[in-house]
Design a protein around this motif. Structure first.
Motif, mmCIF file in Angstrom:
data_model
loop_
_atom_site.group_PDB
_atom_site.id
_atom_site.type_symbol
_atom_site.label_atom_id
_atom_site.label_comp_id
_atom_site.label_asym_id
_atom_site.label_seq_id
_atom_site.Cartn_x
_atom_site.Cartn_y
_atom_site.Cartn_z
ATOM 1 N N MET A 259 -35.127 -9.256 82.904
ATOM 2 C CA MET A 259 -36.135 -9.867 82.032
ATOM 3 C C MET A 259 -37.482 -9.187 82.279
ATOM 4 O O MET A 259 -38.022 -9.238 83.367
ATOM 5 N N LYS A 260 -38.005 -8.549 81.242
ATOM 6 C CA LYS A 260 -39.300 -7.884 81.330
ATOM 7 C C LYS A 260 -40.364 -8.852 80.811
ATOM 8 O O LYS A 260 -40.330 -9.269 79.652
ATOM 9 N N ILE A 261 -41.299 -9.214 81.670
ATOM 10 C CA ILE A 261 -42.321 -10.211 81.357
ATOM 11 C C ILE A 261 -43.683 -9.536 81.407
ATOM 12 O O ILE A 261 -44.026 -8.888 82.399
ATOM 13 N N ALA A 262 -44.466 -9.691 80.346
ATOM 14 C CA ALA A 262 -45.734 -8.973 80.242
ATOM 15 C C ALA A 262 -46.882 -9.923 79.941
ATOM 16 O O ALA A 262 -46.679 -11.052 79.459
ATOM 17 N N SER A 263 -48.084 -9.438 80.203
ATOM 18 C CA SER A 263 -49.320 -10.165 79.921
ATOM 19 C C SER A 263 -50.295 -9.214 79.262
ATOM 20 O O SER A 263 -50.479 -8.085 79.737
ATOM 21 N N TRP A 264 -50.926 -9.679 78.154
ATOM 22 C CA TRP A 264 -51.866 -8.795 77.463
ATOM 23 C C TRP A 264 -53.005 -9.610 76.872
ATOM 24 O O TRP A 264 -52.769 -10.512 76.068
ATOM 25 N N TRP B 254 -46.428 -2.375 69.681
ATOM 26 C CA TRP B 254 -46.128 -2.402 71.114
ATOM 27 C C TRP B 254 -44.856 -3.200 71.396
ATOM 28 O O TRP B 254 -44.036 -2.806 72.242
ATOM 29 N N LEU B 255 -44.662 -4.308 70.688
ATOM 30 C CA LEU B 255 -43.440 -5.090 70.881
ATOM 31 C C LEU B 255 -42.205 -4.274 70.511
ATOM 32 O O LEU B 255 -41.178 -4.359 71.193
ATOM 33 N N ARG B 256 -42.306 -3.478 69.464
ATOM 34 C CA ARG B 256 -41.171 -2.633 69.071
ATOM 35 C C ARG B 256 -40.886 -1.574 70.140
ATOM 36 O O ARG B 256 -39.722 -1.318 70.479
ATOM 37 N N ASP B 257 -41.935 -0.962 70.671
ATOM 38 C CA ASP B 257 -41.756 0.154 71.606
ATOM 39 C C ASP B 257 -41.450 -0.303 73.023
ATOM 40 O O ASP B 257 -40.558 0.233 73.678
ATOM 41 N N PHE B 258 -42.197 -1.274 73.513
ATOM 42 C CA PHE B 258 -42.076 -1.707 74.911
ATOM 43 C C PHE B 258 -40.960 -2.736 75.081
ATOM 44 O O PHE B 258 -40.365 -2.836 76.146
ATOM 45 N N ALA B 259 -40.715 -3.506 74.035
ATOM 46 C CA ALA B 259 -39.616 -4.484 73.991
ATOM 47 C C ALA B 259 -39.594 -5.455 75.172
ATOM 48 O O ALA B 259 -38.561 -5.617 75.822
ATOM 49 N N PRO B 260 -40.703 -6.116 75.456
ATOM 50 C CA PRO B 260 -40.681 -7.133 76.521
ATOM 51 C C PRO B 260 -39.862 -8.342 76.088
ATOM 52 O O PRO B 260 -39.736 -8.638 74.894
ATOM 53 N N ASP B 261 -39.304 -9.040 77.053
ATOM 54 C CA ASP B 261 -38.563 -10.258 76.747
ATOM 55 C C ASP B 261 -39.481 -11.462 76.597
ATOM 56 O O ASP B 261 -39.218 -12.358 75.798
ATOM 57 N N VAL B 262 -40.544 -11.470 77.392
ATOM 58 C CA VAL B 262 -41.526 -12.563 77.349
ATOM 59 C C VAL B 262 -42.916 -11.940 77.429
ATOM 60 O O VAL B 262 -43.127 -10.994 78.198
ATOM 61 N N VAL B 263 -43.849 -12.457 76.642
ATOM 62 C CA VAL B 263 -45.223 -11.955 76.655
ATOM 63 C C VAL B 263 -46.192 -13.126 76.666
ATOM 64 O O VAL B 263 -46.059 -14.048 75.846
ATOM 65 N N GLY B 264 -47.163 -13.090 77.558
ATOM 66 C CA GLY B 264 -48.293 -14.005 77.503
ATOM 67 C C GLY B 264 -49.484 -13.287 76.907
ATOM 68 O O GLY B 264 -49.835 -12.197 77.372
ATOM 69 N N LEU B 265 -50.074 -13.859 75.871
ATOM 70 C CA LEU B 265 -51.254 -13.281 75.239
ATOM 71 C C LEU B 265 -52.478 -14.109 75.591
ATOM 72 O O LEU B 265 -52.393 -15.340 75.691
ATOM 73 N N GLN B 266 -53.613 -13.432 75.747
ATOM 74 C CA GLN B 266 -54.882 -14.125 75.956
ATOM 75 C C GLN B 266 -55.909 -13.618 74.949
ATOM 76 O O GLN B 266 -55.774 -12.532 74.410
ATOM 77 N N ILE C 181 -47.500 -17.742 74.227
ATOM 78 C CA ILE C 181 -46.334 -17.179 74.904
ATOM 79 C C ILE C 181 -45.315 -16.819 73.827
ATOM 80 O O ILE C 181 -45.000 -17.637 72.960
ATOM 81 N N LEU C 182 -44.807 -15.593 73.900
ATOM 82 C CA LEU C 182 -43.773 -15.113 72.994
ATOM 83 C C LEU C 182 -42.495 -14.872 73.792
ATOM 84 O O LEU C 182 -42.554 -14.393 74.924
ATOM 85 N N ALA C 183 -41.357 -15.179 73.202
ATOM 86 C CA ALA C 183 -40.071 -14.919 73.848
ATOM 87 C C ALA C 183 -39.123 -14.307 72.826
ATOM 88 O O ALA C 183 -38.980 -14.816 71.717
ATOM 89 N N ARG C 184 -38.483 -13.213 73.222
ATOM 90 C CA ARG C 184 -37.588 -12.502 72.319
ATOM 91 C C ARG C 184 -36.192 -13.103 72.365
ATOM 92 O O ARG C 184 -35.518 -13.066 73.389
ATOM 93 N N GLU C 185 -35.783 -13.679 71.229
ATOM 94 C CA GLU C 185 -34.436 -14.238 71.068
ATOM 95 C C GLU C 185 -34.093 -15.249 72.152
ATOM 96 O O GLU C 185 -32.950 -15.356 72.586
ATOM 97 N N ARG C 186 -35.112 -15.969 72.603
ATOM 98 C CA ARG C 186 -34.908 -17.019 73.595
ATOM 99 C C ARG C 186 -35.737 -18.229 73.201
ATOM 100 O O ARG C 186 -36.811 -18.094 72.619
ATOM 101 N N ALA C 187 -35.255 -19.395 73.555
ATOM 102 C CA ALA C 187 -36.002 -20.620 73.268
ATOM 103 C C ALA C 187 -37.144 -20.782 74.260
ATOM 104 O O ALA C 187 -37.060 -20.350 75.413
#
Length: 257
Positions: free
Chosen positions: A1-6, A21-33, A67-73
């Protein structure tokens, strides 16, 4: 699980960059601020087209977290710090699979001795109590975000300037961050990188990015239960090179399994 913050510094401006960036880096979870969007304007449909579900807490012009999650609840969502009276949209949490994600946009603090600095320390104290409770309920915890604190001198380009008497590196701020770490959290980046000079934020002025005059203030912290599973961590500088870039670059940690 790749988890990122941006810290995107305005999602309205940076949405096309986030999508790329989501297409290229493909994180599973992202926190945005610093999304800087009221909730009814959050682009959840556009992000869903890329396979990301979203939860968000925003306000007009300032702050805002998601918070974004790819194909996960995203389950058990918590908006804001429980029991802390705060009109600013700076905190959100959700559970993805069995990992609890807490996303923070820590107060900047303006300058030592100001009311905003005092607010920052109160805010961090409230976060400490919240995370202590979260860890009791969720041993697998990742705390990420723009912390507006550089942990130590390796994380600033000029320790003589960014010293104990400077905002973002002051004694009280660093002590507050250490209190959070002492709960049983580990700086994911430092599990893999000991050296200095790798940063996540560069001022727009003075050609700071080109000259690498930065700070590492965007952190991904992992709990004791996840420490041995943190197989990689770093800063993705690529988005900072783009035209009209955010002044922050994404930080990430990768967990085994």
């Amino acid at each position: 699980m790749k988890i990122a913050s941006w810290n995107v510094n305005s999602l309205n401006v940076r949405l096309p960059q986030l999508q790329d960036w989501l297409r290229d880096f493909a994180p599973d979870v992202v926190g945005l601020q610093e999304t800087k969007l009221e909730d009814h304007r959050f682009p959840d449909a556009a992000l869903a087209e890329l396979g990301y579900r979203s939860v968000f807490h925003g306000q007009k012009t300032y702050n805002g977290v998601a918070i974004l999650a790819r194909e996960r609840a995203l389950d058990d969502v918590q908006v804001a710090i429980p029991g802390f009276d705060d009109v600013q949209a700076r905190a959100i949490a959700a559970t993805v699979n069995d990992v609890r994600i807490v996303n923070l946009y820590v107060v900047n603090g303006q300058d030592i001795g100001t009311e905003k600095y005092a607010y920052k320390l109160r805010w961090l104290d409230a976060v400490h109590g919240w995370l202590a409770d979260e860890l009791r309920k969720h041993p697998k915890l990742v705390v990420l975000g723009d912390f507006n604190i550089a942990p130590d001198d390796r994380d600033v380009h000029d320790p003589a300037t960014w010293n104990d008497d400077h905002i973002l590196t002051s004694t009280a701020e660093r002590a507050a961050l250490k209190r959070l770490l002492d709960l049983g959290l580990h700086d994911g980046f430092r599990l893999h990188h000991d050296g200095a000079g790798i940063f996540s934020w560069w001022d727009y002025r003075q050609a700071a990015f080109r000259r690498n005059l930065g700070l590492r203030i965007d952190l991904t912290l992992v709990s004791d239960a996840l420490k041995d599973d943190a197989v990689d961590a770093g800063i993705d500088r690529t988005p900072r090179t783009w035209e009209r870039a955010s002044d922050h670059a994404p930080a990430f940690v990768t967990l085994r399994g």
